[in-house]
Design a protein around this motif. Structure first.
Motif, mmCIF file in Angstrom:
data_model
loop_
_atom_site.group_PDB
_atom_site.id
_atom_site.type_symbol
_atom_site.label_atom_id
_atom_site.label_comp_id
_atom_site.label_asym_id
_atom_site.label_seq_id
_atom_site.Cartn_x
_atom_site.Cartn_y
_atom_site.Cartn_z
ATOM 1 N N UNK A 119 0.728 -1.189 0.090
ATOM 2 C CA UNK A 119 -0.183 0.096 -0.237
ATOM 3 C C UNK A 119 0.865 0.975 0.040
ATOM 4 N N UNK A 120 0.747 1.874 -1.229
ATOM 5 C CA UNK A 120 1.666 3.306 -1.270
ATOM 6 C C UNK A 120 3.033 2.871 -1.090
ATOM 7 N N UNK A 121 3.709 3.468 -0.104
ATOM 8 C CA UNK A 121 5.191 3.334 0.058
ATOM 9 C C UNK A 121 5.491 2.339 1.177
ATOM 10 N N UNK A 122 4.483 1.866 1.749
ATOM 11 C CA UNK A 122 4.685 0.971 2.950
ATOM 12 C C UNK A 122 5.366 -0.185 2.637
ATOM 13 N N UNK A 123 5.571 -1.328 3.411
ATOM 14 C CA UNK A 123 6.201 -2.470 3.318
ATOM 15 C C UNK A 123 5.725 -3.394 2.314
ATOM 16 N N UNK A 124 6.098 -4.516 1.783
ATOM 17 C CA UNK A 124 5.536 -5.522 0.897
ATOM 18 C C UNK A 124 5.016 -6.564 2.134
ATOM 19 N N UNK A 125 3.617 -6.773 1.996
ATOM 20 C CA UNK A 125 3.142 -7.627 2.867
ATOM 21 C C UNK A 125 2.543 -8.796 2.423
ATOM 22 N N UNK A 126 2.602 -10.061 2.956
ATOM 23 C CA UNK A 126 2.164 -11.247 2.306
ATOM 24 C C UNK A 126 0.559 -11.161 2.627
ATOM 25 N N UNK A 127 -0.181 -11.733 1.499
ATOM 26 C CA UNK A 127 -1.609 -11.792 1.849
ATOM 27 C C UNK A 127 -1.973 -12.950 2.935
ATOM 28 N N UNK B 19 -3.546 -1.970 10.696
ATOM 29 C CA UNK B 19 -3.965 -3.158 9.974
ATOM 30 C C UNK B 19 -4.432 -2.776 8.608
ATOM 31 N N UNK B 20 -3.490 -3.543 7.690
ATOM 32 C CA UNK B 20 -3.841 -3.153 6.079
ATOM 33 C C UNK B 20 -4.652 -4.358 5.548
ATOM 34 N N UNK B 21 -4.666 -5.631 5.986
ATOM 35 C CA UNK B 21 -5.507 -6.600 5.556
ATOM 36 C C UNK B 21 -5.913 -7.657 6.485
ATOM 37 N N UNK B 22 -7.118 -8.128 6.791
ATOM 38 C CA UNK B 22 -7.648 -9.008 7.889
ATOM 39 C C UNK B 22 -8.719 -9.949 7.292
ATOM 40 N N UNK B 23 -9.012 -11.159 7.858
ATOM 41 C CA UNK B 23 -9.814 -12.142 7.395
ATOM 42 C C UNK B 23 -11.274 -11.511 7.045
ATOM 43 N N UNK B 24 -11.530 -11.567 5.950
ATOM 44 C CA UNK B 24 -13.089 -11.474 5.657
ATOM 45 C C UNK B 24 -13.266 -10.076 4.813
#
Length: 174
Positions: free
Chosen positions: A58-66, A159-164
């Protein structure tokens, strides 16, 4: 962030990136999650790309796993934290993690020491919950783990991504 994610409107392109860009992305992922070496990532990330997203930024944030990727490979060790069980309903609603959720009994973060600092502001983390086997969310630290412990107040993880959420509900990118 992904509450109303729609892959047909929210993904601008799905073109193949250059090999040099792929190496840079893999290097950044390896730096953020040291147990994921570039060799492991070469095996996990398809060269031609796939239909299911496995990492996002997201933007310049860290690369995160799904979360689907993390659930699919439970043996991989991502940089992670654990929140107490009281935070679970809030986390499943997409709320950020407050510092007490990390410092109360049941919460856990990497230890800070003179040889190796804990988490720094901006570090990406996979968020587990007390008593749960699989993670509930991914996000990034809004302050260092040292500051979380000393202040014990305010937002500790965005939080960038969560269950559901919308990304979780996406089966594939078109």
């Amino acid at each position: 962030m992904f509450k109303r994610f729609d892959p047909t409107n929210d993904v601008s392109t799905s073109t193949q990136v250059k090999a040099s860009v792929q190496r840079g992305i893999k290097s950044e992922i390896s730096h953020s999650h040291p147990s994921l070496t570039e060799e492991i990532l070469d095996d996990l990330i398809p060269k031609k790309g796939g239909d299911e997203p496995i990492f996002f930024q997201h933007r310049d944030g860290p690369i995160l796993p799904t979360l689907k990727f993390v659930h699919k490979y439970p043996g991989l060790e991502f940089t992670s934290v654990r929140v107490d069980k009281g935070a679970i309903p809030f986390l499943l609603g997409g709320a950020n993690v407050m510092c007490p959720g990390l410092t109360n009994e049941g919460g856990e973060m990497p230890a800070d020491s003179d040889e190796k600092p804990g988490l720094e502001k901006g570090d990406g983390v996979v968020i587990y919950a007390e008593g749960k086997e699989f993670p509930l969310a991914v996000g990034f630290m809004t302050m260092s783990s040292k500051d979380v412990r000393s202040k014990n107040k305010g937002t500790g993880i965005e939080v960038c991504h969560y269950l559901g959420d919308g990304l979780w509900s996406t089966d594939e990118i078109h």
